[in-house]
Design an enzyme around this catalytic site. Sequence first.
Site, PDB file in Angstrom:
ATOM      1  CE1 TYR A 152      -3.887   2.307   1.003  1.00  0.00           C
ATOM      2  CE2 TYR A 152      -2.152   3.429   2.224  1.00  0.00           C
ATOM      3  CZ  TYR A 152      -3.423   3.414   1.694  1.00  0.00           C
ATOM      4  OH  TYR A 152      -4.226   4.507   1.828  1.00  0.00           O
ATOM      5  CG  ASP A 153       4.399   3.199   2.777  1.00  0.00           C
ATOM      6  OD1 ASP A 153       3.665   4.186   2.936  1.00  0.00           O
ATOM      7  OD2 ASP A 153       5.600   3.155   3.098  1.00  0.00           O
ATOM      8  CG  LEU A 159     -32.736   5.807  16.200  1.00  0.00           C
ATOM      9  CD1 LEU A 159     -31.928   4.522  16.180  1.00  0.00           C
ATOM     10  CD2 LEU A 159     -33.836   5.758  15.149  1.00  0.00           C
ATOM     11  CE  LYS A 206     -28.284   4.529  19.534  1.00  0.00           C
ATOM     12  NZ  LYS A 206     -27.156   5.382  19.889  1.00  0.00           N
ATOM     13  CE  LYS A 224     -31.728   2.544  11.089  1.00  0.00           C
ATOM     14  NZ  LYS A 224     -30.510   2.812  10.320  1.00  0.00           N
ATOM     15  CB  CYS A 252       1.819 -11.442  57.204  1.00  0.00           C
ATOM     16  SG  CYS A 252       2.974 -10.725  56.009  1.00  0.00           S
ATOM     17  CB  CYS A 290       2.167 -13.272  53.755  1.00  0.00           C
ATOM     18  SG  CYS A 290       0.734 -12.212  53.449  1.00  0.00           S
TER      19      CYS A 290
HETATM   20  C1  IWH Z   1       2.906   1.990   5.977  1.00  0.00           C
HETATM   21  N1  IWH Z   1      -3.455   0.668   5.624  1.00  0.00           N
HETATM   22  O1  IWH Z   1      -4.552   2.642   5.874  1.00  0.00           O
HETATM   23  C2  IWH Z   1       1.452   1.695   6.221  1.00  0.00           C
HETATM   24  N2  IWH Z   1      -2.830  -2.839   3.421  1.00  0.00           N
HETATM   25  O2  IWH Z   1      -4.377  -2.208   2.000  1.00  0.00           O
HETATM   26  C3  IWH Z   1       0.552   1.842   5.169  1.00  0.00           C
HETATM   27  C4  IWH Z   1      -0.808   1.579   5.381  1.00  0.00           C
HETATM   28  C5  IWH Z   1      -1.266   1.170   6.617  1.00  0.00           C
HETATM   29  C6  IWH Z   1      -0.349   1.012   7.678  1.00  0.00           C
HETATM   30  C7  IWH Z   1       1.001   1.298   7.470  1.00  0.00           C
HETATM   31  C8  IWH Z   1      -0.796   0.570   9.040  1.00  0.00           C
HETATM   32  C9  IWH Z   1      -2.728   0.894   6.856  1.00  0.00           C
HETATM   33  C10 IWH Z   1      -3.266  -0.445   4.905  1.00  0.00           C
HETATM   34  C11 IWH Z   1      -3.971  -0.714   3.773  1.00  0.00           C
HETATM   35  C12 IWH Z   1      -4.940   0.206   3.334  1.00  0.00           C
HETATM   36  C13 IWH Z   1      -5.145   1.375   4.050  1.00  0.00           C
HETATM   37  C14 IWH Z   1      -4.392   1.626   5.214  1.00  0.00           C
HETATM   38  C15 IWH Z   1      -3.721  -1.976   2.997  1.00  0.00           C
END
Ligand code: IWH
Length: 477
Positions: A41-42, A88, A120, A295, A416, A437
């Site tokens: 992701y990063d 509600l 909720k 609901k 004790c 004790c």
């Molecule tokens: C470096 N995360 O917020 C880093 N895996 O699809 C990047 C992302 C995240 C962390 C650390 C904890 C958390 C991961 C994903 C998607 C969105 C997100 C993923």
Amino acid sequence: MTGSTEQASLEARHLELCNLIARYDHEYYALDAPSVPDSEYDQVYRALQTLENLHPTLITPDSPTQRVSGSATNAFNSITHRQAMLSLNNAFADSELEAFDKRIREALGLAQVEYAVEPKFDGLAITLTYESGVFTQGATRGDGYKGEDVTHNLRTLRAIPLRLNCQNPPQLLEVRGEVLMLKRDFEKLNQTQSNKGEKQFANPRNAAAGSLRQLDAKITSTRPLTFFAYGLGAAESVPVLSSHSQAMDYLTSLYFPVSSERDTVMGLAGLRAYYQKIGQARDKLTFDIDGVVYKVNAFNQQNELGFVSRAPRWAIAHKFPAQEALTVVEDITVQVGRTGAITPVARLKPVFVGGVTVTNATLHNEDEVRRKDVHVGDTVSVRRAGDVIPEVVNVLTERRPVNARRFEMPTVCPECGSHILKQADEAVARCTGGLFCPAQRKQAITHYASRRAMDIEGLGEKLVDQLVEASLVHTLA
Ligand code: IWH
């Protein structure tokens, strides 16, 4: 490539990266099932940043890199909701639930009604406005008619789509839901706050509220907030939806997180079974809830039922026993554990919390008493969640009486008379009496005889207490 085709392919690449991140966010926050590791992701996120750095004209307002906006504001503007965010009615007793179902069956002339049911969330109600598929405004519930504009803060939540996942987006869509902090994220945040010497939050709800109401969105962006949608407000040119559960499916398709515990059930028996089921799962859920919501599922039935004063006749919140309550500390004494650990315990004015009457709450150790600043005479908030030992959450210092008494750790064991010592590297103080004790001896023997150790049938706490008190047993042997 000519200039314009190159531009087109850069735009396509940009869109591809934006869409990929939006999908990963959805999988992570809404489905709780990321398809790639965080490192991947990063990497995608950094690729997008690099591309935008090289070609700043590619940046769009709904690019994932644009979640945190520029500068801090000094106030939140007031916003009038297009459609009121009503509250509600509540049910606490089963009889109130029965009356709810009966009223509905009689008004609709049906033998049995289908209900959409969901937990909720104990968070903060908000509304999100999407115009032509783009997130344009987010506001708190406020008094139901007017709320505060927290758009910049809400944009930082990756659980909230900046653009709807949809080919032909509706002209207007208001999404109602709850901002909250997961329990594990709340624990982590409090740990970081404490390491930085900053204030602790009493519970996930307070932490979410404090984080959402930051004037600087940069601070909100560092807080682990999430969002769950539970309904629609004003809507123009949306597909035909004939029930609440269909509306929730529609929201899921647009990439909104909706509760995975949601369900549909038939009749009063279905409501009761769901209440039991969620009540039992309550402590295992990753977020705090204060009840379940029922609901009437079909929209045509909802319309037939309409509203009484400010609340819909077709929905109700069935509350669970509160897990936090206020009471007074009548005394602070200490308990001696099996290994001699001395635990300060708050003796409380009896209070009904988490479904039982609580008279004691652990204060863990001396540092904790100082950190929470608990005095005898204080009014405190006590929390009892599930089968966990009740604990003091915080003190309402403004209610401290003038004769409140500070707690002093005893220097000798109350059981004790041996010295109490605190090792420099430990948080707990210990009685040095060992098996001399009686408190330690009783617990050592009980532990030795217990199911998970020697499993000596019949030798339980009561018998051990009698044997030790009658001076009949001095050693394990
Ligand atoms: C470096 N995360 O917020 C880093 N895996 O699809 C990047 C992302 C995240 C962390 C650390 C904890 C958390 C991961 C994903 C998607 C969105 C997100 C993923």
